[in-house]
Design an enzyme around this catalytic site. Structure first.
Site, PDB file in Angstrom:
ATOM      1  N   ASP A   1       9.391  -6.388   4.872  1.00 30.04           N
ATOM      2  CA  ASP A   1       8.727  -6.839   6.097  1.00 30.04           C
ATOM      3  C   ASP A   1       8.123  -8.233   5.982  1.00 30.04           C
ATOM      4  OD1 ASP A   1       6.564  -6.328   4.393  1.00 30.04           O
ATOM      5  OD2 ASP A   1       6.192  -4.359   5.274  1.00 30.04           O
TER       6      ASP A   1
ATOM      7  N   HIS B   1      -5.070  -8.833  -1.059  1.00 32.35           N
ATOM      8  CA  HIS B   1      -4.353 -10.023  -0.595  1.00 32.35           C
ATOM      9  C   HIS B   1      -3.903  -9.951   0.860  1.00 32.35           C
ATOM     10  CE1 HIS B   1      -0.850  -7.442  -1.325  1.00 32.35           C
ATOM     11  NE2 HIS B   1      -0.197  -8.249  -0.511  1.00 32.35           N
TER      12      HIS B   1
ATOM     13  N   GLU C   1       3.316  -8.109   9.147  1.00 34.43           N
ATOM     14  CA  GLU C   1       4.395  -7.287   8.599  1.00 34.43           C
ATOM     15  C   GLU C   1       4.867  -6.199   9.563  1.00 34.43           C
ATOM     16  OE1 GLU C   1       2.287  -9.175   5.142  1.00 34.43           O
ATOM     17  OE2 GLU C   1       1.663  -8.168   6.999  1.00 34.43           O
TER      18      GLU C   1
ATOM     19  N   GLU D   1      14.273  -0.437   2.705  1.00 33.62           N
ATOM     20  CA  GLU D   1      12.893  -0.025   2.968  1.00 33.62           C
ATOM     21  C   GLU D   1      12.641  -0.017   4.476  1.00 33.62           C
ATOM     22  OE1 GLU D   1       9.257  -0.943   0.187  1.00 33.62           O
ATOM     23  OE2 GLU D   1       9.051  -2.198   1.979  1.00 33.62           O
TER      24      GLU D   1
ATOM     25  N   HIS E   1      -4.954 -13.478  -6.575  1.00 31.96           N
ATOM     26  CA  HIS E   1      -3.803 -13.876  -5.781  1.00 31.96           C
ATOM     27  C   HIS E   1      -3.687 -15.391  -5.821  1.00 31.96           C
ATOM     28  CE1 HIS E   1      -1.236 -14.373  -2.148  1.00 31.96           C
ATOM     29  NE2 HIS E   1      -0.771 -13.212  -2.525  1.00 31.96           N
TER      30      HIS E   1
ATOM     31  N   ARG F   1      -3.445 -10.162   4.743  1.00 32.65           N
ATOM     32  CA  ARG F   1      -3.989 -11.137   5.682  1.00 32.65           C
ATOM     33  C   ARG F   1      -5.152 -10.561   6.487  1.00 32.65           C
ATOM     34  NH1 ARG F   1      -1.506 -15.844   7.777  1.00 32.65           N
ATOM     35  NH2 ARG F   1       0.335 -15.281   6.562  1.00 32.65           N
TER      36      ARG F   1
END
Length: 375
Positions: free
Chosen positions: A95, A201, A131, A117, A234, A203
């Site tokens: 994604d 990490h 995503e 996936e 990250h 968003r």
């Protein structure tokens, strides 16, 4: 049959490396790896881990551009290379921006899309963002959907995907753990302290949510005396600066540089508990028998929660501390989550995908006529 494999981030490399190997082992299939360089150093790190040299390496998207601008750059470059390469199938995974841009570029070129996936959904376009939107787009364009679980199959059917386009294969991330696990020995503990591994990490956690998690880690350290918290940093400099400001120099809290795939598996193998907002960790933790506390309000991997090997706890400071202290001070409760089982497959998904593609023809693919007619 020439098959374009599109990847540009570390998760894509990890989950597509077993597929590339399985396709290369089949007579008549020619995988061509196209790297979009979406994630730069992390992508390169993963390629090196798996010994992959991309067949085609694109210019990376500009970090100064917006999310939409970077997406447009990736799509434009993929449109050009797919036009020159003329593959019979484009394989995308998961994604990411590379996933959605690659699917749209392939669709515009009338090339069938295979989505690995496929079918993961939260049914909330804000979580995770972007995503959830990207995988919904690919779900409408793909001719072949390689779903990891029965729940993913149901999501695709709910979205109107024809049953004959869907193949339940398991998740190729479990293949990567199976194939690489022996190369990752448990990272040594420090002074006999139990390890709590942390990654953040997503968003949607870049705002006040991150501050709440960081505050929770300090309180957790104070509440449980025999733990060391290892924060796997990250690469995003904005996130790293805030993590350093809150945790740098704290006793029994250690920030480590971005780990490569094997390094992360090593730390995970030696962890008593992992706190993470990562989708991949929700898959890897259960395989290695490590309970996962998910720092999100929703998850597209509800199978782990339903199996009792992961818990959704959100990001509020009090909730994070309470959930972690509960597992770290009540060993029978933690052991109920230590099952070393995977609700996401048996580690042979890539072989199933290769078997399906060995028997597949774009001329008789479900949806192939619709793809050509729509364009």
């Amino acid at each position: 049959m020439k098959i374009a494999i599109l990847a540009g981030t570390r998760p894509e490399v990890v989950k597509l490396a077993p597929v590339r190997a399985a396709l290369a082992a089949r007579t008549g299939l020619e995988p061509v790896w196209i790297s979009t360089e979406q994630q730069g150093a992390l992508n390169a790190q993963a390629l090196e881990t798996f010994g992959i040299t991309p067949d085609i390496r694109l210019d990376p998207p500009s970090p100064e551009r917006t999310l939409g601008g970077r997406f447009a750059q990736i799509m434009d470059r993929l449109d050009d290379v797919l036009g020159r390469l003329e593959p019979r199938l484009v394989l995308v995974q998961g994604d990411t921006s590379t996933t959605a841009a690659g699917a749209m570029a392939g669709f515009a070129r009338r090339i069938p899309i295979g989505h690995i996936e496929a079918g993961l959904r939260t049914f909330d376009l804000d979580q995770p963002f972007p995503e959830e939107g990207w995988r919904c787009v690919v779900g409408q364009l793909a001719a072949l959907h390689f779903a990891p679980t029965e729940a993913a199959v149901r999501n695709l059917l709910r979205g109107g995907v024809a049953r004959d386009r869907i193949h339940m294969t398991g998740n190729t991330g479990i293949d990567a753990v199976r194939l690489s696990g022996a190369r990752a020995t448990p990272a040594p503990l420090v002074n006999g302290l139990r390890r709590v591994l942390v990654t953040v990490h997503r968003r949607e956690n870049w705002g006040p949510e991150l501050e709440q998690v960081l505050a929770a880690l300090v309180l957790l350290r104070d509440r449980v005396a025999d733990i060391e918290i290892v924060f796997a940093a990250h690469a995003n400099p904005a996130l790293r600066g805030r993590v350093d400001a809150a945790l740098r120099g704290q006793d029994r809290i250690r920030i480590v540089e971005p780990l490569d795939y094997l390094g992360f598996l090593s730390h995970l193998k030696s962890a008593t508990l992992v706190l993470s907002d990562s989708g991949g960790v929700q898959e890897e933790g259960p395989v290695l028998g490590v309970p996962v506390l998910v720092l999100r309000d929703t998850t597209e991997r509800a199978e782990a929660v339903e199996a009792g090997v992961a818990r959704l706890i959100g990001t509020r400071t009090g909730a994070v501390v309470e959930a972690a202290v509960d597992l770290l001070t009540r060993e029978p409760e933690r052991l109920r989550m230590v099952r070393a089982v995977s609700p996401f497959g048996d580690g042979f998904a890539a072989d199933r995908i290769a078997d399906i593609l060995s028997d597949w023809s774009p001329d008789r693919a479900p949806g192939g006529d619709q793809i050509r007619a729509a364009v």
